[in-house]
Write a protein that holds these residues in place. Structure first.
Motif, PDB file in Angstrom:
ATOM      1  N   VAL A 133       0.821  -1.205   0.000  1.00  0.00           N
ATOM      2  CA  VAL A 133       0.000   0.000   0.000  1.00  0.00           C
ATOM      3  C   VAL A 133       0.856   1.257   0.000  1.00  0.00           C
ATOM      4  N   PHE A 134       1.956   1.223   0.765  1.00  0.00           N
ATOM      5  CA  PHE A 134       2.829   2.394   0.869  1.00  0.00           C
ATOM      6  C   PHE A 134       3.393   2.775  -0.498  1.00  0.00           C
ATOM      7  N   PHE A 135       3.941   1.801  -1.213  1.00  0.00           N
ATOM      8  CA  PHE A 135       4.552   2.105  -2.508  1.00  0.00           C
ATOM      9  C   PHE A 135       3.511   2.292  -3.609  1.00  0.00           C
ATOM     10  N   ASP A 136       2.356   1.654  -3.477  1.00  0.00           N
ATOM     11  CA  ASP A 136       1.274   1.915  -4.429  1.00  0.00           C
ATOM     12  C   ASP A 136       0.818   3.368  -4.314  1.00  0.00           C
ATOM     13  N   ALA A 137       0.734   3.836  -3.079  1.00  0.00           N
ATOM     14  CA  ALA A 137       0.361   5.230  -2.855  1.00  0.00           C
ATOM     15  C   ALA A 137       1.428   6.157  -3.427  1.00  0.00           C
ATOM     16  N   TYR A 138       2.694   5.771  -3.275  1.00  0.00           N
ATOM     17  CA  TYR A 138       3.788   6.587  -3.817  1.00  0.00           C
ATOM     18  C   TYR A 138       3.672   6.680  -5.342  1.00  0.00           C
ATOM     19  N   ASP A 139       3.333   5.553  -5.978  1.00  0.00           N
ATOM     20  CA  ASP A 139       3.155   5.553  -7.436  1.00  0.00           C
ATOM     21  C   ASP A 139       1.982   6.454  -7.836  1.00  0.00           C
ATOM     22  N   GLU A 140       0.906   6.408  -7.045  1.00  0.00           N
ATOM     23  CA  GLU A 140      -0.245   7.267  -7.336  1.00  0.00           C
ATOM     24  C   GLU A 140       0.125   8.738  -7.181  1.00  0.00           C
ATOM     25  N   PHE A 141       0.929   9.025  -6.158  1.00  0.00           N
ATOM     26  CA  PHE A 141       1.416  10.387  -5.893  1.00  0.00           C
ATOM     27  C   PHE A 141       2.181  10.921  -7.105  1.00  0.00           C
ATOM     28  N   ILE A 142       3.111  10.125  -7.629  1.00  0.00           N
ATOM     29  CA  ILE A 142       3.902  10.541  -8.791  1.00  0.00           C
ATOM     30  C   ILE A 142       3.006  10.707 -10.022  1.00  0.00           C
ATOM     31  N   ALA A 143       2.109   9.735 -10.227  1.00  0.00           N
ATOM     32  CA  ALA A 143       1.223   9.783 -11.398  1.00  0.00           C
ATOM     33  C   ALA A 143       0.333  11.023 -11.357  1.00  0.00           C
ATOM     34  N   GLU A 144      -0.153  11.365 -10.174  1.00  0.00           N
ATOM     35  CA  GLU A 144      -1.015  12.542 -10.038  1.00  0.00           C
ATOM     36  C   GLU A 144      -0.264  13.817 -10.393  1.00  0.00           C
ATOM     37  N   LYS A 145       0.979  13.921  -9.924  1.00  0.00           N
ATOM     38  CA  LYS A 145       1.778  15.118 -10.199  1.00  0.00           C
ATOM     39  C   LYS A 145       2.142  15.205 -11.682  1.00  0.00           C
ATOM     40  N   LYS A 146       2.432  14.051 -12.286  1.00  0.00           N
ATOM     41  CA  LYS A 146       2.734  14.037 -13.725  1.00  0.00           C
ATOM     42  C   LYS A 146       1.515  14.480 -14.521  1.00  0.00           C
TER      43      LYS A 146
END
Length: 433
Positions: A127-140
């Motif tokens: 969950v932690f790294f999935d959230a991190y991926d979502e964080f990056i995708a949102e900013k992109k």
């Protein structure tokens, strides 16, 4: 022994019981915590992973909740308590809502509510790294980051992944605590040999992700707010003089490729532009007197005007307004070759700070030159001529004057000249015996 104060979490709400249980209660390793309840009308048990983990020895089997006091209490018990209470609170709130609108709450409806609130990912994923991926995708997707910023956050993810393996510290939101901070600091400073400034920057990026997670309600754990960075230091750097630039421009290089590298470097020196901004120059945004540059690093910034000098205009015309750019890494390598050919082979000292230790390293002058030297040279030369910070910042695009002044490099000649001007006291004629 202090009694455990947690309530018994096998509770009945209307016709529904809910509780928490461990995925692997007999494991010697951390195991997932599940939220469970039973839908009597459906004859169906609802099981939902909280994404939180705990060592079974810290789990109160009788109360079906983490120990919140006593010797068996986990360091993360308070955070876990807050996280788990969110699930029971949401069930109660959702069931009350359905009662008011006279609808039947189903297991499918509850899962949808839980998914929307907790944004759970596919079972088995982190969950932690999935959230991190979502964080990056949102900013992109929002196009709020430059390519360089995206690379920095990708790098932080790699560091965190490697930290997990090396330190055997499984990353979950509930484990971002003081112990994590100490272990992560040790890993970055000791294992990766990061200097203070590198570590401070990376910790700031990590905290930005954690603030985002807090806002998105992935976690209520705000222990990271108190993480202290090691103090930043101003590392001694190289800035060139007008004599250096003249020598550079007058030299006939052995190869045309080095001449092109030289021209790009000098252009950046006399405009103060970042290397990444040079690709934005086209005929359409250049006039007889200036370049009108739209900030690529921050789209919210207004376009800034960069005046052209006779030298910068000459270089632009030489390449028909399309500078001969190569990758930043290659530019860094070849600009060193330029200065080596110019015989800038004297030794200079590089001083960096790691923790409280100053690390001194003797290097050839040409090895200290990089694409960033150009921007530092521009700011230093303008400051030495007495130009105001506000004027310089209007050209370089800096908002923070503290950051701008970190580029300013004072050399020994400048210090001597300043002291001679200030302390021009007449020496007495009386001879010294």
């Amino acid at each position: 022994m202090t009694p455990n104060l947690a309530p018994i979490f096998v509770l009945r709400f209307h016709n529904m019981k809910y509780t928490f249980k461990l995925k692997e209660p007999n494991s010697e390793k951390e195991t997932l915590i599940f939220f469970t309840c039973f839908f009597k009308e459906e004859g169906k048990k609802f099981v939902y992973s909280t994404g939180e983990t705990i060592l079974p020895k810290h789990w109160d089997k009788e109360n079906k909740f983490p120990f919140v006091s006593g010797s068996k209490r986990a360091k993360t018990s308070e955070t876990l308590k807050q996280q788990l209470n969110r699930y029971s609170d949401l069930l109660i709130e959702t069931d009350s809502l359905y009662k008011r609108i006279k609808e039947t709450l189903t297991s499918a409806a509850l899962k949808k509510v839980f998914d929307e609130e907790f944004k759970r990912t596919v079972s088995g994923k982190n969950v932690f790294f999935d959230a991190y991926d979502e964080f990056i995708a949102e900013k992109k997707k929002g196009q709020v980051w430059s390519k360089a910023t995206i690379m920095r956050y990708d790098n932080i993810k790699n560091i965190l992944k490697n930290f997990e393996k090396v330190k055997k510290y499984k990353l979950t939101y509930s484990r971002i605590d003081k112990t994590f901070h100490n272990e992560f600091t040790s890993y970055c400073m000791d294992d990766l040999k990061h200097i203070n400034n590198t570590y401070a920057r990376n910790l700031s990026l990590f905290k930005t992700f954690m603030y985002w997670s807090l806002e998105k309600k992935y976690t209520f754990n705000n222990a990271f707010v108190g993480f202290k960075k090691v103090p930043k230091v101003i590392t001694n750097q190289i800035a060139l003089t007008i004599e250096d630039l003249n020598k550079l421009m007058q030299h006939e290089f052995k190869t045309e490729s080095l001449e092109r590298v030289r021209d790009v470097f000098v252009f950046a020196c006399v405009t103060g532009m970042r290397f990444g901004e040079l690709s934005l120059i086209t005929k359409s945004n250049v006039s007889e007197i200036s370049i009108m540059l739209k900030e690529d690093k921050d789209e919210t910034k207004e376009a800034r005007e960069i005046p052209l000098t006779s030298l910068s205009r000459y270089i632009l015309l030489k390449y028909d307004y399309k500078l001969p750019l190569i990758a930043n890494q290659k530019q860094n390598k070849y600009i060193k070759d330029c200065f080596q050919e110019l015989e800038y082979t004297h030794m200079v000292q590089k001083v960096t700070t790691k923790g409280k230790e100053n690390i001194k390293e003797d290097m050839f002058f040409y090895d200290r030159i990089s694409t960033h030297t150009a921007r530092r040279t521009f700011i230093t030369m303008m400051k030495r001529q007495g130009k105001s910070d506000k004027l310089i910042a209007s050209i370089t695009g800096h908002n923070d004057m503290k950051t701008l002044n970190q580029y300013y490099q004072v050399n020994d000649d400048e210090k001597k000249e300043a002291m001679d001007e200030v302390f021009s006291v007449e020496i007495p004629l009386k001879k010294i015996i």
